[in-house]
Structures are given as C-alpha cells and as structure tokens.
Design a protein around this motif. Sequence first.
Motif, PDB file in Angstrom:
ATOM      1  N   LEU A 231     -28.668  33.775 -34.029  1.00 49.60           N
ATOM      2  CA  LEU A 231     -30.085  33.517 -34.293  1.00 49.60           C
ATOM      3  C   LEU A 231     -30.899  34.791 -34.133  1.00 49.60           C
ATOM      4  O   LEU A 231     -31.716  35.143 -34.987  1.00 49.60           O
ATOM      5  N   SER A 232     -30.657  35.503 -33.039  1.00 47.53           N
ATOM      6  CA  SER A 232     -31.383  36.748 -32.786  1.00 47.53           C
ATOM      7  C   SER A 232     -31.084  37.802 -33.840  1.00 47.53           C
ATOM      8  O   SER A 232     -31.995  38.480 -34.336  1.00 47.53           O
ATOM      9  N   ILE A 233     -29.810  37.936 -34.204  1.00 50.07           N
ATOM     10  CA  ILE A 233     -29.413  38.970 -35.165  1.00 50.07           C
ATOM     11  C   ILE A 233     -30.031  38.715 -36.538  1.00 50.07           C
ATOM     12  O   ILE A 233     -30.571  39.628 -37.172  1.00 50.07           O
ATOM     13  N   VAL A 234     -29.960  37.478 -37.008  1.00 46.87           N
ATOM     14  CA  VAL A 234     -30.528  37.164 -38.327  1.00 46.87           C
ATOM     15  C   VAL A 234     -32.036  37.407 -38.315  1.00 46.87           C
ATOM     16  O   VAL A 234     -32.586  38.065 -39.204  1.00 46.87           O
ATOM     17  N   TYR A 235     -32.710  36.884 -37.301  1.00 42.45           N
ATOM     18  CA  TYR A 235     -34.169  37.005 -37.251  1.00 42.45           C
ATOM     19  C   TYR A 235     -34.608  38.470 -37.153  1.00 42.45           C
ATOM     20  O   TYR A 235     -35.475  38.917 -37.915  1.00 42.45           O
TER      21      TYR A 235
END
Length: 235
Positions: free
Chosen positions: A171-175
């Motif tokens: 989630l963090s990486i995509v965002y």
Amino acid sequence: MNTQASRQSVPATRAIADTLVDLIEREAREGDLLPGHFVGTKKELLERFGVAPATLGEAIRVLRNRGVITVKPGPGGGIFLAAQSPITRLGHSLIQLEATDASVEDCLGITDSLDQEVVRDAVRYRTAQDAADLAAMLVELERVWGDTDLAQPLNWRLHKRIAEITPNRILSIVYTNVVDYILTHLDGVPNAPGFSSTSEDRLDVHRRLVQGIVDQDLDTALDAVRDHRTVLSRK
C-alpha cells in the motif's frame, strides 16, 4: 591521462548503458519472452549492440539489480531472463512511466481510492515522530498556501508522509510512487473547471486530516478524507 575527457566519458557511458537497459527490457516485454529465455553471451551482445565492454557491464549490472536477468558462467552459460515476482514487475512498470503516460486526474483516481486505507493505518500506527512531522508540515503548508507553486509540492509530500506510516508495504509503495510520479512529471493540479488548489475549504480539509491522525481520532480523519474527495469533485 586526460582527466577532462575521462570525466566526460562517464555520463556518456551511463547514458548508452541506460539505452541498452531500456532496449533489452522492451524486447522482453513486447516479445512476451519467458523466464529462462537466452538473451546471449557477453561476446554476442557486444557484437550485436556495438558497445564498449564497460558499457555492457554497466547495463548488465543494472538489469541484474532490477531482477530482469541472471548471468550463468561456464559452458552453456550466458545471460538469461530471470523470473520476476509480481512486485518486481510492478516496481519496474512504475519506473518506466513517462510524463505522457498519465494525467494528474489518473493519479488522483488512484490516491483517492487508497486514501481511506492509508489514513486508517496512519491513525492506528502513527508514532510521536510521525505526529510531529505531520504537524510541522501542516504549519509550513499553511504558511505557503496562497502560493500554488510552493503549496502543491508540499501538499503532495504531506500525503506521501502519511502513506509512509502504514505497515502495509505494498500500500505504501504504490501510493508513494504515484505521488513521486506526480512530483516528478506533473504539476499536481487537476484540470477541473472552477477548481482552486488554494481555497480555504481545501486547507481546512488538510488541517482536519492531520489533526485526526495526530489525535488518533479515526472519525475526524476519515471525515476529512471524504471531504478531500468531495471538495475535488464538486469544484
């Protein structure tokens, strides 16, 4: 030794190596080549591309680090396509995006859809340092809010900092990568009739968003998320 010529050759070598990396990746992607596909020996690639050994070596290093290829020594060895994980492919796809591949509206569609989970985790998992960082960024955002050129990059960095709190790495990486794409390639301001990136409504939304995370008040934070999306859609 000609020191000036040596310094000039380094970026030139890297530029050619980057081109070679892009070419091999594109051939693998567009040719639907499977893991284990034989790319060639170093000698064959040197002859095929007509580059210096140092340039090929740099390209091979980059491709190996990206998990695109494996290098097998000895008889029957050479350079082969590696089996990439879905996460690795996702990362490479994001890296390869160009400025013309997406609009800020496309990116907002992604961040809007992820904001609720990002903020929910931020409220739950934020540390004292996270809270202090967000509060400081909000103070700076308030100071420059009337200047779009200053406020919009800081606004996006605020959202990125919030996304860095979640323990959900994908989630963090995509965002954060979507935000980096906006900061690198786009101006960060949606092209919507009547939209004002410096309205007091939008600043208030960001105040409530940060306050909800700092106070670990989920209702306040999620209300701000909903208003953040609503403010955008009604402008």
